[in-house]
Design a protein around this motif. Structure first.
Motif, PDB file in Angstrom:
ATOM      1  N   ASP A 174      -3.228   5.025   6.993  1.00  0.00           N
ATOM      2  CA  ASP A 174      -2.970   4.544   8.284  1.00  0.00           C
ATOM      3  C   ASP A 174      -3.877   4.140   9.103  1.00  0.00           C
ATOM      4  O   ASP A 174      -4.044   4.861  10.204  1.00  0.00           O
ATOM      5  N   PHE A 175      -5.031   3.586   8.784  1.00  0.00           N
ATOM      6  CA  PHE A 175      -6.207   3.322   9.567  1.00  0.00           C
ATOM      7  C   PHE A 175      -6.414   1.992   9.672  1.00  0.00           C
ATOM      8  O   PHE A 175      -5.649   1.115   8.923  1.00  0.00           O
ATOM      9  N   VAL A 176      -7.167   1.657  10.517  1.00  0.00           N
ATOM     10  CA  VAL A 176      -7.401   0.068  11.125  1.00  0.00           C
ATOM     11  C   VAL A 176      -8.563  -0.161  10.541  1.00  0.00           C
ATOM     12  O   VAL A 176      -9.642   0.523  10.542  1.00  0.00           O
ATOM     13  N   THR A 205      -1.454  -2.172  -5.908  1.00  0.00           N
ATOM     14  CA  THR A 205      -0.392  -1.172  -6.067  1.00  0.00           C
ATOM     15  C   THR A 205      -0.432   0.078  -5.151  1.00  0.00           C
ATOM     16  O   THR A 205       0.531   0.538  -4.729  1.00  0.00           O
ATOM     17  N   LYS A 206      -1.774   0.650  -5.174  1.00  0.00           N
ATOM     18  CA  LYS A 206      -1.942   1.742  -4.146  1.00  0.00           C
ATOM     19  C   LYS A 206      -1.597   1.267  -2.848  1.00  0.00           C
ATOM     20  O   LYS A 206      -1.027   2.128  -1.989  1.00  0.00           O
ATOM     21  N   MET A 207      -1.939   0.081  -2.536  1.00  0.00           N
ATOM     22  CA  MET A 207      -1.529  -0.778  -0.985  1.00  0.00           C
ATOM     23  C   MET A 207      -0.205  -0.470  -0.717  1.00  0.00           C
ATOM     24  O   MET A 207       0.302   0.109   0.363  1.00  0.00           O
ATOM     25  N   LEU A 208       0.631  -1.212  -2.037  1.00  0.00           N
ATOM     26  CA  LEU A 208       2.041  -0.903  -1.638  1.00  0.00           C
ATOM     27  C   LEU A 208       2.747   0.453  -1.426  1.00  0.00           C
ATOM     28  O   LEU A 208       3.756   0.399  -0.665  1.00  0.00           O
ATOM     29  N   MET A 209       2.067   1.230  -2.265  1.00  0.00           N
ATOM     30  CA  MET A 209       2.687   2.884  -1.988  1.00  0.00           C
ATOM     31  C   MET A 209       1.936   3.565  -0.864  1.00  0.00           C
ATOM     32  O   MET A 209       2.546   4.712  -0.875  1.00  0.00           O
ATOM     33  N   GLY A 210       1.297   2.948  -0.043  1.00  0.00           N
ATOM     34  CA  GLY A 210       0.664   3.634   0.914  1.00  0.00           C
ATOM     35  C   GLY A 210       1.604   4.069   2.019  1.00  0.00           C
ATOM     36  O   GLY A 210       2.868   3.351   2.447  1.00  0.00           O
ATOM     37  N   GLN A 211       1.408   5.003   2.867  1.00  0.00           N
ATOM     38  CA  GLN A 211       2.218   5.280   3.743  1.00  0.00           C
ATOM     39  C   GLN A 211       2.197   3.967   4.904  1.00  0.00           C
ATOM     40  O   GLN A 211       3.421   4.152   5.832  1.00  0.00           O
ATOM     41  N   ALA A 212       1.194   3.705   4.982  1.00  0.00           N
ATOM     42  CA  ALA A 212       1.518   2.233   6.060  1.00  0.00           C
ATOM     43  C   ALA A 212       1.336   1.022   5.394  1.00  0.00           C
ATOM     44  O   ALA A 212       0.302   0.134   5.755  1.00  0.00           O
TER      45      ALA A 212
END
Ligand code: ATP
Ligand code: MG
Length: 407
Positions: A174-176, A205-212
Motif C-alpha cells: 500500500d505504497f505510492v 498474481t502477487k499484485m492481485l493478492m495485495g492488500q491494496a
C-alpha cells in the motif's frame, strides 16, 4: 538506525554472518527481509550478501549447495535451514532488457545495493543490527514510496520486469509509486513485451493478492502498462478500472481467488477463460479451479438459482466462488452456498453406493459406453435427490435404464 532486538529469523542466521565476518569478509542481511522487518511484517526468506566470493563461502561451510553459482549464490545448510548467500555483484549490459550480459563480483557493498530495484529493497543490515541505508530507503519506507534506485528509465531498460515489480510492491505494501518512477513506467511500458510471461504472471498474481490491489490495478491503467500484459488490450481498460473499484478495501487471498475474480471482471466464458489462463502460462490445477469457479459464478449471476448438480460439479471450489462473490456482490451471504453444499447427498462419484464393477458383476450391463451413461444418470439422480443412494435402488434403476435403452 540501529535495531536493538533482531527478530528470530535473523537471530537464527547470525552464526552464519559471524563465521563469514570472522574470516575477514563483510556480510549483511539484504533486500526483502530487512524491508519487511522494518515494516513490522512477516519475514520470508532471509537473504545474505557478502564480499566473499562463492569459492570462499564454500571453503567456510561444511554443507553448501550451488543453487545459483553463476550469479554468485551459494546456499548454506545449517541445522535444517538453508540460507542463500550471494556475493556482492554488479551487472553490466542488458541487451535483451531482462538479463545482464555479465555478472561481475565485487568487494564493495555499495555496488551491490546500487543494482537493486527500489530504494526500500536496497537496505542492508549488519550482524549488530545496524541498518546501512545508502539510497534513502528508510526515508521512502517512512513516506511509503516506491522509488527506483538511480534513473528509473535506465533501470527499466536494464530489466523491464522491474515495472511490474514497482506496481506489485505498491499493491502489496500500500505504497505510492514516486512520480519519476511512475512516469518512466509510462514511457517504457512497451519494453514489457521482452519479458517471459511466467515472470509477468508471478508479479501480477502477487499484485492481485495485495492488500491494496486496487492501487495496483489503477497504476496499470494510469501508466498504460496493462496494454502489454498477455492477452489484455486497450478495450480492457474499463474492466480493469471496474475491478479496482470492486476491490477497494477487499483482499483476494489465494491465486485461484485472484484469477477467478479477474476472469469474472473480464466477463470471459468457459472457452475464453481457459484460453486466457493458458496464454498466461498457468498450470493445469489453477486453470481447472478457476474455470470451474468462473463457470458457476456465471450461472449464479444469471439465474441466482443454481442446481445441486451445479454445486456438485463445483465441488471444493465452492470456497473460491464464495470468496469472489463476497467481493463482487453487495450483500452476499457466504453461508448460503456452503449450507447447500454441505447438504449434498454425495460430494464425489466415489460416494455413490454402486460402482461400475458392481454393475457388471450383477449382469445388468457389460463394460462399454452404456455403462458410463448409466453411472452418470444414477449420479445425477442421487445428487438431485430423486433417487436414494442405496445399492439395491441404484441397481434397480440401472435395470430400468438398460431396458429403456434396448427398446
Ligand atoms: P518478496 O517478499 O516478494 O520475496 P523481495 O524484496 O525479497 O520480496 P525478491 O524477488 O525475493 O523480492 O528479491 C530479493 C531482492 O533482490 C530484492 O529485495 C531486491 O533487492 C533484489 N531484486 C530482486 N529482483 C530484482 C530485479 N529485477 N532488479 C533489481 N533488483 C532485484
Ligand atoms: Mg524474497
Amino acid at each position: 538506525m540501529h535495531i536493538e532486538s533482531l527478530p528470530s529469523e535473523f537471530q537464527k542466521a547470525l552464526p552464519i554472518l559471524t563465521t563469514i565476518v570472522e574470516a575477514g569478509y563483510e556480510a549483511y542481511f539484504v533486500g526483502g527481509s530487512v524491508r519487511d522487518m522494518l515494516l513490522g511484517k512477516a519475514i520470508h526468506d532471509v537473504d545474505i550478501a557478502t564480499s566473499a566470493y562463492p569459492s570462499e563461502i564454500k571453503a567456510l561451510f561444511e554443507k553448501t549447495v550451488d543453487t545459483g553459482i553463476e550469479h554468485g549464490t551459494v546456499m548454506v545448510l545449517d541445522h535444517g535451514a538453508g540460507y542463500e548467500i550471494t556475493t556482492f555483484r554488479t551487472e553490466s549490459g542488458y541487451t535483451d532488457y531482462r538479463r545482464p550480459d555479465e555478472v561481475i563480483f565485487v568487494r564493495d557493498l555499495r555496488e551491490d545495493l546500487k543494482r537493486r530495484d527500489f530504494t526500500i529493497n536496497a537496505l542492508a543490515m549488519n550482524k549488530t543490527g545496524e541498518i546501512i541505508d545508502l539510497f534513502d530507503g528508510l526515508l521512502d519506507l517512512d513516506k511509503k514510496v516506491i522509488k527506483a534506485v538511480g534513473n528509473p528509465s535506465e533501470r527499466f531498460h536494464e530489466d523491464a520486469l522491474r515495472m511490474m515489480r514497482a506496481i506489485r510492491f505498491s499493491a502489496q505494501l500500500d505504497f505510492v509509486i514516486e512520480d519519476k518512477t511512475l512516469l518512466a513506467i509510462n514511457k517504457e511500458a512497451p519494453l514489457l513485451e521482452k519479458i517471459a510471461i511466467e515472470r509477468i504472471n508471478v508479479e501480477f498474481t502477487k499484485m492481485l493478492m495485495g492488500q491494496a490491489a486496487a492501487k495496483g490495478l489503477f497504476a496499470f491503467t494510469k501508466t498504460g502498462l496493462y496494454k502489454y500484459l498477455p492477452n489484455i488490450n486497450i478495450e480492457r481498460e474499463l474492466d480493469l478500472v471496474a475491478a479496482g473499484l470492486a476491490l477497494k478495501h477487499k483482499q483476494l487471498m489465494t491465486p485461484a481467488v485472484a484469477w477467478t475474480f479477474l476472469i469474472v471482471q473480464l466477463g470471459l466464458d468457459d472457452k475464453r477463460a481457459k484460453l486466457f489462463l493458458k496464454q498466461w502460462k498457468h498450470g493445469n490445477d489453477l486453470i481447472n479451479m478457476v474455470t470451474s469457479a468462473n463457470h458457476f459464478i456465471r450461472l449464479y449471476k444469471r439465474q441466482t438459482m443454481v442446481t445441486n448438480w451445479d454445486l456438485y460439479q463445483l465441488g471444493n471450489n465452492v470456497a473460491i466462488v464464495n470468496a469472489v462473490l463476497a467481493v463482487i456482490m453487495e450483500d452476499f451471504d457466504e453461508n448460503e452456498l456452503n449450507k447447500r453444499y454441505d447438504m449434498l447427498t454425495i460430494k464425489t462419484k466415489r460416494e455413490l453406493a454402486i460402482t461400475g464393477a458392481a454393475l457388471i458383476k450383477s449382469g445388468v450391463v457389460k463394460p462399454g459406453p452404456l455403462m458410463g451413461k448409466i453411472l452418470l444418470q444414477l449420479e445425477q439422480a442421487v445428487v438431485a435427490k430423486t433417487l436414494d443412494n442405496n445399492a439395491a435402488k441404484l441397481l434397480a434403476q440401472a435395470q430400468v435404464i438398460v431396458e429403456g435403452e434396448s427398446k
